[in-house]
Design a protein around this motif. Sequence first.
Motif, short mmCIF file in Angstrom:
data_model
loop_
_atom_site.label_atom_id
_atom_site.label_comp_id
_atom_site.label_asym_id
_atom_site.label_seq_id
_atom_site.Cartn_x
_atom_site.Cartn_y
_atom_site.Cartn_z
N GLU A 6 -1.23 4.06 -13.05
CA GLU A 6 -1.87 3.12 -12.13
C GLU A 6 -3.18 2.60 -12.72
O GLU A 6 -3.83 3.27 -13.52
CB GLU A 6 -2.17 3.78 -10.79
CG GLU A 6 -0.98 4.28 -10.03
CD GLU A 6 -1.07 5.76 -9.71
OE1 GLU A 6 -0.46 6.21 -8.74
OE2 GLU A 6 -1.76 6.46 -10.48
N CYS A 22 0.88 -0.64 -11.29
CA CYS A 22 1.50 0.62 -11.66
C CYS A 22 2.68 0.32 -12.59
O CYS A 22 3.63 -0.34 -12.17
CB CYS A 22 1.96 1.37 -10.44
SG CYS A 22 2.95 2.84 -10.79
N TRP A 36 3.63 2.25 -2.67
CA TRP A 36 2.24 2.72 -2.75
C TRP A 36 1.96 3.61 -1.54
O TRP A 36 2.29 3.25 -0.40
CB TRP A 36 1.27 1.55 -2.76
CG TRP A 36 1.29 0.77 -4.03
CD1 TRP A 36 2.01 -0.36 -4.29
CD2 TRP A 36 0.56 1.07 -5.22
NE1 TRP A 36 1.77 -0.78 -5.58
CE2 TRP A 36 0.88 0.08 -6.17
CE3 TRP A 36 -0.34 2.06 -5.58
CZ2 TRP A 36 0.33 0.06 -7.45
CZ3 TRP A 36 -0.89 2.05 -6.85
CH2 TRP A 36 -0.55 1.05 -7.77
N TYR A 37 1.35 4.74 -1.82
CA TYR A 37 0.89 5.66 -0.79
C TYR A 37 -0.61 5.84 -0.95
O TYR A 37 -1.17 5.52 -2.00
CB TYR A 37 1.58 7.03 -0.94
CG TYR A 37 3.04 7.03 -0.60
CD1 TYR A 37 3.99 6.43 -1.44
CD2 TYR A 37 3.51 7.66 0.56
CE1 TYR A 37 5.34 6.44 -1.12
CE2 TYR A 37 4.86 7.68 0.88
CZ TYR A 37 5.76 7.08 0.04
OH TYR A 37 7.09 7.09 0.35
N ARG A 38 -1.24 6.34 0.08
CA ARG A 38 -2.67 6.64 -0.04
C ARG A 38 -3.00 7.93 0.71
O ARG A 38 -2.30 8.31 1.66
CB ARG A 38 -3.53 5.49 0.48
CG ARG A 38 -3.45 5.24 1.98
CD ARG A 38 -4.24 3.98 2.34
NE ARG A 38 -4.20 3.70 3.78
CZ ARG A 38 -4.69 2.59 4.32
NH1 ARG A 38 -5.27 1.66 3.54
NH2 ARG A 38 -4.63 2.41 5.62
N SER A 50 6.15 -0.51 0.60
CA SER A 50 7.26 -0.24 -0.31
C SER A 50 8.04 -1.51 -0.55
O SER A 50 7.96 -2.47 0.24
CB SER A 50 8.18 0.85 0.25
OG SER A 50 8.80 0.42 1.44
N ILE A 69 2.72 -6.28 -1.42
CA ILE A 69 3.34 -5.54 -2.52
C ILE A 69 4.31 -6.46 -3.24
O ILE A 69 5.00 -7.28 -2.61
CB ILE A 69 4.04 -4.27 -2.00
CG1 ILE A 69 4.50 -3.39 -3.17
CG2 ILE A 69 5.21 -4.61 -1.08
CD1 ILE A 69 5.01 -2.01 -2.74
N LEU A 80 -0.05 -4.06 -5.93
CA LEU A 80 -0.50 -4.08 -4.55
C LEU A 80 -1.76 -4.94 -4.48
O LEU A 80 -2.81 -4.54 -4.99
CB LEU A 80 -0.79 -2.67 -4.03
CG LEU A 80 -1.15 -2.59 -2.54
CD1 LEU A 80 0.08 -2.94 -1.69
CD2 LEU A 80 -1.66 -1.20 -2.16
N TYR A 93 -5.03 6.06 -4.05
CA TYR A 93 -3.78 5.32 -3.93
C TYR A 93 -2.83 5.79 -5.02
O TYR A 93 -3.19 5.82 -6.21
CB TYR A 93 -4.03 3.82 -4.03
CG TYR A 93 -4.62 3.25 -2.77
CD1 TYR A 93 -5.93 3.52 -2.40
CD2 TYR A 93 -3.85 2.44 -1.92
CE1 TYR A 93 -6.45 3.01 -1.22
CE2 TYR A 93 -4.37 1.92 -0.75
CZ TYR A 93 -5.67 2.22 -0.40
OH TYR A 93 -6.19 1.72 0.76
N TYR A 94 -1.62 6.14 -4.60
CA TYR A 94 -0.61 6.67 -5.51
C TYR A 94 0.61 5.76 -5.56
O TYR A 94 1.11 5.31 -4.52
CB TYR A 94 -0.16 8.06 -5.05
CG TYR A 94 -1.26 9.10 -5.07
CD1 TYR A 94 -2.08 9.29 -3.96
CD2 TYR A 94 -1.48 9.88 -6.21
CE1 TYR A 94 -3.09 10.24 -3.97
CE2 TYR A 94 -2.48 10.84 -6.22
CZ TYR A 94 -3.28 11.00 -5.10
OH TYR A 94 -4.28 11.94 -5.12
N CYS A 95 1.09 5.56 -6.76
CA CYS A 95 2.32 4.80 -6.97
C CYS A 95 3.51 5.76 -6.95
O CYS A 95 3.40 6.89 -7.41
CB CYS A 95 2.22 4.11 -8.33
SG CYS A 95 3.71 3.29 -8.88
#
Length: 122
Positions: A6, A22, A36-38, A50, A69, A80, A93-95
């Motif tokens: 990322e 990402c 993407w999550y956070r 998503s 997204i 994102l 923030y995680y991919c």
Amino acid sequence: QVQLVESGGGLVQAGGSLRLSCAASGRILGINAMGWYRQAPGKQRELVASITSGGITNYADSVKGRFTISRDNRKNTVYLQMNSLKPEDTADYYCNAEVRFGMAPSATLNAWGQGTLVTVPS
């Protein structure tokens, strides 16, 4: 075997914008859904947005109308775009990607990036 990297996080004032990227690399035959999550301090990780391989998107209610997204399947990359950022958007923030590495239906794995920090001061 599969890596998600990322980039694009940082500090931005409320009302500003950031674009996260990402890129997936490694043994990849294809990628199904990407997202993407956070995770904010003291809170559980939550889905932000998503996108399927066909481009169907889904957003958390808290970001609808502000975040977009998108993905480039040729580059195995998901983006994102975050606009009108608020202090409550502050989080790591995680991919995430569901990667196909073989022809068998079971030849998939769920990959995660290392996270990128977004900070929106109040």
